[in-house]
Design a protein around this motif. Sequence first.
Motif, short mmCIF file in Angstrom:
data_model
loop_
_atom_site.label_atom_id
_atom_site.label_comp_id
_atom_site.label_asym_id
_atom_site.label_seq_id
_atom_site.Cartn_x
_atom_site.Cartn_y
_atom_site.Cartn_z
N ALA A 103 -79.00 45.53 -53.05
CA ALA A 103 -78.09 44.49 -53.36
C ALA A 103 -77.03 44.52 -54.36
N SER A 104 -77.53 45.55 -55.49
CA SER A 104 -76.10 45.49 -56.25
C SER A 104 -75.31 46.73 -56.13
N THR A 105 -76.07 47.64 -55.21
CA THR A 105 -75.15 48.57 -54.45
C THR A 105 -74.24 48.23 -53.69
N LEU A 106 -74.43 47.15 -52.96
CA LEU A 106 -73.51 46.46 -51.69
C LEU A 106 -72.57 45.79 -52.65
N GLY A 107 -72.89 45.13 -53.57
CA GLY A 107 -72.07 44.34 -54.35
C GLY A 107 -70.92 45.25 -55.04
N SER A 108 -71.49 46.55 -55.35
CA SER A 108 -70.18 47.41 -55.97
C SER A 108 -69.29 47.63 -54.79
N PHE A 109 -69.53 47.70 -53.75
CA PHE A 109 -68.47 47.63 -52.52
C PHE A 109 -67.63 46.20 -52.30
N ASP A 110 -68.74 45.31 -52.31
CA ASP A 110 -68.08 43.89 -51.79
C ASP A 110 -67.08 43.31 -52.93
N GLN A 111 -67.54 43.43 -54.18
CA GLN A 111 -66.46 42.76 -55.00
C GLN A 111 -65.09 43.43 -54.98
N PRO A 112 -64.93 44.84 -55.32
CA PRO A 112 -63.72 45.14 -55.44
C PRO A 112 -62.78 44.94 -54.00
N ALA A 113 -63.73 45.11 -52.93
CA ALA A 113 -62.86 44.77 -51.39
C ALA A 113 -62.36 43.45 -51.56
N ARG A 114 -63.25 42.60 -52.17
CA ARG A 114 -62.83 41.17 -52.02
C ARG A 114 -61.56 40.78 -53.10
N SER A 115 -61.79 41.22 -54.17
CA SER A 115 -60.78 41.11 -55.00
C SER A 115 -59.32 42.05 -54.76
N SER A 116 -59.41 43.08 -54.06
CA SER A 116 -58.11 43.81 -53.82
C SER A 116 -57.55 43.27 -52.59
N SER A 117 -58.33 42.65 -51.82
CA SER A 117 -57.81 41.98 -50.56
C SER A 117 -56.98 40.61 -50.90
N ILE A 118 -56.89 40.14 -51.98
CA ILE A 118 -56.28 38.81 -52.33
C ILE A 118 -54.53 39.06 -52.06
N PRO A 119 -54.22 40.30 -52.94
CA PRO A 119 -52.52 40.31 -52.90
C PRO A 119 -52.11 40.69 -51.20
N ARG A 120 -53.11 40.86 -50.43
CA ARG A 120 -52.47 41.14 -48.75
C ARG A 120 -52.80 39.72 -48.18
N LEU A 121 -53.56 38.84 -48.88
CA LEU A 121 -53.50 37.31 -48.26
C LEU A 121 -52.40 36.18 -48.71
N VAL A 122 -51.94 36.48 -50.06
CA VAL A 122 -50.97 35.48 -50.60
C VAL A 122 -49.82 36.36 -51.19
N PRO A 123 -48.59 35.92 -50.95
CA PRO A 123 -47.42 36.48 -51.66
C PRO A 123 -47.40 36.28 -53.17
N ALA A 124 -46.83 37.28 -53.75
CA ALA A 124 -46.82 37.69 -54.96
C ALA A 124 -46.65 36.46 -56.02
N GLU A 125 -45.73 35.74 -55.68
CA GLU A 125 -45.58 34.38 -56.38
C GLU A 125 -46.70 33.50 -56.45
N ARG A 126 -47.65 33.60 -55.51
CA ARG A 126 -48.70 32.54 -55.50
C ARG A 126 -49.92 33.49 -55.99
N LEU A 127 -49.83 34.72 -56.38
CA LEU A 127 -50.85 35.49 -56.86
C LEU A 127 -51.75 35.10 -58.07
N PRO A 128 -51.02 34.62 -59.01
CA PRO A 128 -51.67 34.12 -60.30
C PRO A 128 -52.42 32.84 -59.92
N ALA A 129 -51.99 31.93 -59.03
CA ALA A 129 -52.63 30.83 -58.72
C ALA A 129 -53.96 31.07 -57.96
N ALA A 130 -53.89 31.90 -57.13
CA ALA A 130 -54.75 32.59 -55.96
C ALA A 130 -56.08 32.94 -57.03
N ILE A 131 -55.75 33.81 -57.96
CA ILE A 131 -56.65 34.34 -59.01
C ILE A 131 -57.53 33.45 -59.81
#
Length: 425
Positions: free
Chosen positions: A124-152
Amino acid sequence: MSLSRRARGLFLDIAPLRLDRDYRLLWSGQVVAGIGNQVTRLALPFQVWVLTQSTLAIAALTAVQLVPILVFVVGAGSIIDVVDKRRLLLITQAGLAVCSLAFLGLALMPAPPLIAIFVVAFVASTLGSFDQPARSSSIPRLVPAERLPAAIALNQLNFQAASVVGPAVGGVLIAVAGLPVAYAVDVLSFGASIFAVWRIAPLPPLGGAMRPGFAAIREGLRFALDRRVILATFVIDLDAMIFGMPTSLFPVLALDVFRVGPAGLGLLAAAPAIGAFLGALLSGWVSIVRRIGRAVVLAVVVWGLAITAFGLSTFFFPLALVFLAIAGAADVLSAVFRSTVVQLATPDELRGRVTALHILAVTSGPRIGDIEAAAVATVVGAQASVVSGGILCLLGAVAVTRLFPELRAHVVEGRMEVAAGDATA
């Protein structure tokens, strides 16, 4: 501006939830899955304790969960940069659901083997090592830069709410219905997350990323080292967590210093999370901050001051809790600002690797801090360890600003970023 409008400006900016469909889906699914994850995080050490009556076994469980993160997360980043992040998240979420289902099966056994629990926790921890950075690095693709701080900030609110609600729900479930039901709730919670990820648009790589391997890992490390403003965010967070993280001393402080017993220990553990939740809730102003590097430094300074004040407040327990809550609020704001710096300063083809490095620093810092605080306490006592750690955190923040003037000078301008004095600017 009217007083009511100013007050509304303090509260969390929910514009990403209103305007960005795919971000809303991902965030909503994680609301449910995050609570389920926290239930399992509580249930696992409880189950190990019931089976073994050994704190050493619980420490071994922690090590089993930490090792995959330290070993795999950086390599995972090189894979994340060249695959469709949506597809990867579907795989990791399905795999994590299977792991929770395995925990459920083990809990139904009258005497489950400890090694089996450790193996599932490792996977489970090994899968989380892929899941968490994949999820976090997806955010800039889902929101424009001006809304990135609010999304975080919304993500931080999500995590902090789960950290408060999840353990409470887990404790009630274990007490009333037993471990199998607690694990079953976690299994069911993955349904919301998998459905949400399935509904978002594909997130294929934009191109330019190196093939996964040691060369790709070196490229990510080289970028983080050369882009000094990013490196500075890692260093200042390690400073705050290594010197100013007194969590391992809470049992000693509760029982021997404050003399408030187990109930007081629970309050010590909850106070930073409650402060972080409130800090995220009242973060509506973060999107208008332009001198974001100075904001990172200021948040770490407030953290250090609050931890120092906490260590000096042994004469009045409620006041000590207030300072811990202030520290938690400062920590969550530091996380928002640091994540914004890292995400905006990193191109998409490197974002998975750099995000993985960020997660590695965030994960390892508090654990090293626990060791540091406990080691110092054996020499000078728990209270002196807390106070000295807070002071060292403040001195470290000063040192970081001198060693990395790029951080203090870092400014964001709408969609553009300016990192004055940065080696690669």
